[in-house]
Design an enzyme around this catalytic site. Sequence first.
Site, PDB file in Angstrom:
ATOM      1  N   LYS A 111       5.172-127.205  14.471  1.00 33.23           N
ATOM      2  CA  LYS A 111       5.907-125.939  14.342  1.00 33.23           C
ATOM      3  C   LYS A 111       7.059-125.977  15.328  1.00 33.23           C
ATOM      4  CE  LYS A 111       5.683-121.092  15.663  1.00 33.23           C
ATOM      5  NZ  LYS A 111       4.870-119.872  15.863  1.00 33.23           N
ATOM      6  N   GLY A 163       4.657-111.088  18.992  1.00 41.12           N
ATOM      7  CA  GLY A 163       3.742-110.249  19.775  1.00 41.12           C
ATOM      8  C   GLY A 163       4.004-108.760  19.704  1.00 41.12           C
ATOM      9  N   ALA A 200       5.088-114.476  12.966  1.00 41.93           N
ATOM     10  CA  ALA A 200       5.438-113.602  14.101  1.00 41.93           C
ATOM     11  C   ALA A 200       5.579-112.130  13.740  1.00 41.93           C
ATOM     12  CB  ALA A 200       6.716-114.061  14.801  1.00 41.93           C
ATOM     13  N   GLY A 201       5.005-111.318  14.580  1.00 40.91           N
ATOM     14  CA  GLY A 201       5.187-109.870  14.501  1.00 40.91           C
ATOM     15  C   GLY A 201       4.242-109.140  13.570  1.00 40.91           C
ATOM     16  N   ASN A 245      -1.194-114.574  15.127  1.00 38.69           N
ATOM     17  CA  ASN A 245      -1.911-114.921  16.356  1.00 38.69           C
ATOM     18  C   ASN A 245      -2.237-113.669  17.166  1.00 38.69           C
ATOM     19  OD1 ASN A 245      -2.945-115.980  18.716  1.00 38.69           O
ATOM     20  ND2 ASN A 245      -1.183-117.181  19.238  1.00 38.69           N
ATOM     21  N   THR A 246      -1.205-113.034  17.730  1.00 38.20           N
ATOM     22  CA  THR A 246      -1.420-111.908  18.652  1.00 38.20           C
ATOM     23  C   THR A 246      -2.350-110.835  18.082  1.00 38.20           C
ATOM     24  OG1 THR A 246       0.749-112.250  19.647  1.00 38.20           O
ATOM     25  CG2 THR A 246      -0.244-110.079  19.940  1.00 38.20           C
TER      26      THR A 246
END
Lengths: 65, 260
Positions: free
Chosen positions: B101, B162, B188-189, B210-211
């Site tokens: 990535k 995040g 992301a996000g 992830n987050t």
Amino acid sequence: MKIRLNGKTVECRSARLMGLVLEMGLAPSSVVAEVNLAVVTQEKWESTWIKDGDEIELLNFVGGG
Amino acid sequence: MAKNENDALVLGEKSFTNRLFTGTGKFASRSLISPMLEASGSQMITVALRRVDMGSKEQNILTCIPDTVTLLPNTSGARTAKEAVRIARISREAGCGNFIKIEVITDMQYLLPDNRETLKATEVLAKEGFVVLPYMMPDITVARQLHDAGAAAVMPLGSPIGTNLGLEMKSMIKRIIEISSLPVVVDAGIGRPSQAAQAMEMGADAVLVNTAIATSADPVAAGKAFAMAVAAGRMAYLADMADEQHFAEASSPLTGFLRN
């Protein structure tokens, strides 16, 4: 001799890479080593001699997204 | 993306039947990662490369990830294409496989990717046989250039890393999905399963979360919730849902009894 280890100048007592990893108190199985920008795989650590001025990075994989 | 029998997403030599990709960052305890993977069924997970903490006996994060799950090392920390290439090469040499990535960030406030450096790194690494998944600012021209540079997919961000803000970039992602001949992974996000489902309904090929999973009170349950949302969104996309309409349209016949 003096080497650059993870960006810092340090005095290195070990003659070979395996010794350095152990000297730093690291578990060899968890470490990735790069010497002067070339990756050195673990089976070569015993036979990799450290020279004065070497730039060594000891890395590992951590959590990340 | 061509449909195939089990609706798998093919990247490089690998085929993914689960379209939720996950990450190993921010878990309160790394012992949660393996049960999260099992509960979600996620088949690919990101890891990062860092200098060791001298004197630490802590095992490398790879020991927490089952062999059946594909590793996706990221190039986080890189601010230039050159640094990203270096991280990718180290990761592959270290036995992490050939997925990478690309994440090149110079903007430390919003952590938005630098598309120009990302494109440069993609060109180099694709030629070296990597399966390159570039994290990118949604931009149609760059998506096309990444295709020409040999990327295996494009990974536009939904919103900054995040933030849990979801699909702030929705309109541009939609357009990228329309024009892209590469798989589109929204990265992301994404902060809620409903946002992941929405991305998949729009036709995204996968999402990377992830987050939102790692920082929930129960990452194992959250991982499963995201996986279900992703599967539902994908199914809805394949079912080709009807368009939205401004006026009402009765679901029951309005005539035939009290009115003719």
